[in-house]
Design an enzyme around this catalytic site. Structure first.
Site, PDB file in Angstrom:
ATOM      1  N   ASP A 168       5.050   9.223 -10.790  1.00 51.70           N
ATOM      2  CA  ASP A 168       4.056  10.290 -10.609  1.00 51.70           C
ATOM      3  C   ASP A 168       4.214  11.355 -11.701  1.00 51.70           C
ATOM      4  O   ASP A 168       3.226  11.864 -12.238  1.00 51.70           O
ATOM      5  CB  ASP A 168       4.220  10.930  -9.230  1.00 51.70           C
ATOM      6  CG  ASP A 168       4.414   9.888  -8.157  1.00 51.70           C
ATOM      7  OD1 ASP A 168       3.480   9.624  -7.395  1.00 51.70           O
ATOM      8  OD2 ASP A 168       5.511   9.292  -8.108  1.00 51.70           O
ATOM      9  N   ARG A 204       2.736  10.043 -14.882  1.00 52.31           N
ATOM     10  CA  ARG A 204       1.265  10.128 -14.853  1.00 52.31           C
ATOM     11  C   ARG A 204       0.814  11.560 -15.109  1.00 52.31           C
ATOM     12  O   ARG A 204      -0.132  11.814 -15.862  1.00 52.31           O
ATOM     13  CB  ARG A 204       0.743   9.664 -13.487  1.00 52.31           C
ATOM     14  CG  ARG A 204       0.856   8.164 -13.287  1.00 52.31           C
ATOM     15  CD  ARG A 204       0.563   7.742 -11.849  1.00 52.31           C
ATOM     16  NE  ARG A 204       0.465   6.291 -11.749  1.00 52.31           N
ATOM     17  CZ  ARG A 204       0.717   5.598 -10.652  1.00 52.31           C
ATOM     18  NH1 ARG A 204       1.087   6.212  -9.535  1.00 52.31           N
ATOM     19  NH2 ARG A 204       0.593   4.289 -10.652  1.00 52.31           N
ATOM     20  N   HIS A 206       6.753  10.286  -2.700  1.00 46.41           N
ATOM     21  CA  HIS A 206       5.932   9.459  -3.586  1.00 46.41           C
ATOM     22  C   HIS A 206       4.735   9.031  -2.737  1.00 46.41           C
ATOM     23  O   HIS A 206       4.760   8.014  -2.058  1.00 46.41           O
ATOM     24  CB  HIS A 206       6.725   8.238  -4.071  1.00 46.41           C
ATOM     25  CG  HIS A 206       5.867   7.201  -4.753  1.00 46.41           C
ATOM     26  ND1 HIS A 206       5.134   7.460  -5.882  1.00 46.41           N
ATOM     27  CD2 HIS A 206       5.624   5.911  -4.443  1.00 46.41           C
ATOM     28  CE1 HIS A 206       4.480   6.368  -6.239  1.00 46.41           C
ATOM     29  NE2 HIS A 206       4.760   5.417  -5.373  1.00 46.41           N
TER      30      HIS A 206
HETATM   31  N1  LIG Z   1       7.772   2.847  -6.108  1.00 46.89           N
HETATM   32  C1  LIG Z   1       6.624   2.785  -6.759  1.00 46.89           C
HETATM   33  O1  LIG Z   1       6.276   3.713  -7.491  1.00 46.89           O
HETATM   34  C2  LIG Z   1       5.793   1.540  -6.600  1.00 46.89           C
HETATM   35  C3  LIG Z   1       4.752   1.249  -7.485  1.00 46.89           C
HETATM   36  C4  LIG Z   1       4.020   0.088  -7.285  1.00 46.89           C
HETATM   37  C5  LIG Z   1       4.315  -0.750  -6.206  1.00 46.89           C
HETATM   38  N2  LIG Z   1       5.327  -0.432  -5.370  1.00 46.89           N
HETATM   39  C6  LIG Z   1       5.680  -1.256  -4.204  1.00 46.89           C
HETATM   40  O2  LIG Z   1       6.436  -2.368  -4.617  1.00 46.89           O
HETATM   41  C7  LIG Z   1       6.340  -3.372  -3.603  1.00 46.89           C
HETATM   42  C8  LIG Z   1       6.022  -4.707  -4.241  1.00 46.89           C
HETATM   43  O3  LIG Z   1       4.708  -4.656  -4.758  1.00 46.89           O
HETATM   44  P1  LIG Z   1       4.093  -5.934  -5.515  1.00 46.89           P
HETATM   45  O4  LIG Z   1       2.764  -5.515  -6.010  1.00 46.89           O
HETATM   46  O5  LIG Z   1       5.097  -6.504  -6.418  1.00 46.89           O
HETATM   47  O6  LIG Z   1       3.890  -6.920  -4.270  1.00 46.89           O
HETATM   48  P2  LIG Z   1       3.845  -8.516  -4.340  1.00 46.89           P
HETATM   49  O7  LIG Z   1       3.253  -8.980  -3.061  1.00 46.89           O
HETATM   50  O8  LIG Z   1       3.253  -8.957  -5.639  1.00 46.89           O
HETATM   51  O9  LIG Z   1       5.393  -8.932  -4.387  1.00 46.89           O
HETATM   52  C9  LIG Z   1       6.250  -8.786  -3.281  1.00 46.89           C
HETATM   53  C10 LIG Z   1       7.221  -9.950  -3.367  1.00 46.89           C
HETATM   54  O10 LIG Z   1       8.234  -9.762  -2.373  1.00 46.89           O
HETATM   55  C11 LIG Z   1       8.587 -11.040  -1.896  1.00 46.89           C
HETATM   56  N3  LIG Z   1       9.251 -10.908  -0.598  1.00 46.89           N
HETATM   57  C12 LIG Z   1       8.709 -10.578   0.600  1.00 46.89           C
HETATM   58  N4  LIG Z   1       9.659 -10.555   1.557  1.00 46.89           N
HETATM   59  C13 LIG Z   1      10.832 -10.875   0.947  1.00 46.89           C
HETATM   60  C14 LIG Z   1      12.164 -11.023   1.406  1.00 46.89           C
HETATM   61  N5  LIG Z   1      12.490 -10.825   2.699  1.00 46.89           N
HETATM   62  N6  LIG Z   1      13.087 -11.366   0.499  1.00 46.89           N
HETATM   63  C15 LIG Z   1      12.787 -11.582  -0.802  1.00 46.89           C
HETATM   64  N7  LIG Z   1      11.538 -11.457  -1.276  1.00 46.89           N
HETATM   65  C16 LIG Z   1      10.566 -11.112  -0.424  1.00 46.89           C
HETATM   66  C17 LIG Z   1       7.267 -11.785  -1.832  1.00 46.89           C
HETATM   67  O11 LIG Z   1       7.460 -13.194  -1.808  1.00 46.89           O
HETATM   68  C18 LIG Z   1       6.575 -11.299  -3.114  1.00 46.89           C
HETATM   69  O12 LIG Z   1       6.815 -12.163  -4.211  1.00 46.89           O
HETATM   70  C19 LIG Z   1       5.258  -2.891  -2.621  1.00 46.89           C
HETATM   71  O13 LIG Z   1       5.887  -2.309  -1.496  1.00 46.89           O
HETATM   72  C20 LIG Z   1       4.531  -1.845  -3.430  1.00 46.89           C
HETATM   73  O14 LIG Z   1       3.902  -0.882  -2.593  1.00 46.89           O
HETATM   74  C21 LIG Z   1       6.063   0.683  -5.559  1.00 46.89           C
END
Ligand SMILES: NC(=O)c1ccc[n+]([C@@H]2O[C@H](COP(=O)([O-])OP(=O)(O)OC[C@H]3O[C@@H](n4cnc5c(N)ncnc54)[C@H](O)[C@@H]3O)[C@@H](O)[C@H]2O)c1
Length: 310
Positions: free
Chosen positions: A152, A155, A179
């Site tokens: 953030d 950005r 966040h």
């Molecule tokens: N912190 C930030 O600023 C920020 C920014 C963007 C996204 N995110 C978050 O990051 C997370 C992931 O987002 P994404 O777009 O990569 O999602 P995504 O669905 O592309 O990837 C998530 C992955 O996690 C895996 N997964 C699910 N349960 C699991 C488990 N128990 N063990 C191992 N792997 C497991 C899935 O198979 C999948 O490949 C989300 O919660 C999203 O909101 C955070």
């Protein structure tokens, strides 16, 4: 040839859009001698490891492998980006519960094999889940870090920089708190070359422009998700920056998520990031309005933690 990162092992648990893009960023930047990719969908991690490995002639030396939890042994940092996506009709709290369950599974599995690692949480809601990871891990607070408001703040600096036609690196500006929707811009502490922003050029931003810049910062993820379904490049760069600060023992100040004793929650605040993890929060010089906004942001997190029984 870059060989400084031999002996550095980075783990990624959850190799989706965020985890895989982080791994690719770490590969290009030469952050590690070994990258271990773990996903519940083993084929996804395997495919990513092969795909990245084939770039070997073009990047610093790094072994990229798909693995399982025992392969995390010796990792200095493990990035957690595992989670489930929000489904139509689901409340935010539903998402929290589902991802809290995932974190409850993966954290003990990581620590069983990498007890000395630093955990770097990316999964959302990142402040809640970093707090949960801290509580269930029993690790010192410094070693459980959330990506917090680093993205953030980036950005925010980008948008202010666009407005002033100054590179974001030279804009010192911080978003703190959750966040998420209740995050707080610290306008009073926003400076260029030590000089606070005024109302007129060349270092001026009138009140209505400030409101628009903050709204665009806060709502950036909604806009990107509406456009292409997920955000991953900038968060991957932010996670790589945190890892770099840890691995190089930089003691760089970054707005990551840590425990703020005043509120009893994890939230994004300036911390000193180095080999120890994140040490903070540093004291914040805030106006009365900014303090009230931060209190409200903390209250949102406190309520969610209470609903989760944490
Ligand atoms: N912190 C930030 O600023 C920020 C920014 C963007 C996204 N995110 C978050 O990051 C997370 C992931 O987002 P994404 O777009 O990569 O999602 P995504 O669905 O592309 O990837 C998530 C992955 O996690 C895996 N997964 C699910 N349960 C699991 C488990 N128990 N063990 C191992 N792997 C497991 C899935 O198979 C999948 O490949 C989300 O919660 C999203 O909101 C955070």
């Amino acid at each position: 040839v870059h060989t400084g990162m031999q002996g550095i092992r980075l783990g990624v648990v959850g190799c989706g859009a965020v985890g895989a893009t982080f791994a690719y960023t770490a590969l290009i930047r030469g952050l590690a001698g070994e990258l271990v990719l773990i996903d519940a969908n083993r084929n996804k991690a395997l495919g990513d490891a092969l795909d990245m490995s084939h770039g070997a002639p073009f990047v610093p030396p790094c072994r990229v492998v798909a693995g399982d939890y025992p392969d995390l042994a010796g990792c200095q940092v493990v990035v957690i980006a595992a989670g489930v996506n929000q489904q139509p009709g689901e409340t935010r709290l539903d998402l929290v519960r589902r991802n809290a369950q995932v974190i409850g599974e993966v954290v003990p599995s990581i620590l069983r094999h990498a007890p000395d690692t630093i955990l770097l949480m990316a999964t959302n809601p990142v402040d809640i889940l970093a707090y949960q990871a801290y509580r269930i891990s029993g690790l010192p607070v410094e070693r459980v870090v959330g990506s917090g408001t680093l993205l953030d703040s980036a950005r925010f600096r980008y948008l202010i920089g666009q407005e002033l036609n100054i590179h974001p690196r030279s804009i010192h500006a911080y978003i703190v708190g959750e966040h998420g929707d209740s995050e707080v811009p610290i306008w009073s502490g926003t400076t260029v070359a030590g000089t606070p922003l005024g109302d007129a050029p060349p270092l001026g931003l009138p009140r209505e422009r400030r409101a628009a810049i903050f709204a665009e910062t806060r709502d950036a993820a909604y806009r990107i998700i509406a456009a292409k379904g997920a955000t991953y490049y900038a968060i991957a760069l932010a996670l790589a920056r945190i890892c770099e600060a840890i691995l190089n023992d930089e003691n760089t100040v970054l707005t990551v998520s840590t425990l703020v004793p005043r509120y009893g929650v994890y939230m994004g605040v300036p911390c000193v990031v180095g080999r120890h993890g994140a040490r903070g929060p540093l004291p914040l010089a805030l106006t009365e309005d900014e303090i009230q906004a931060l209190d409200r942001s903390a209250a949102v997190l406190q309520q969610t933690l209470a609903e989760l029984g944490l």
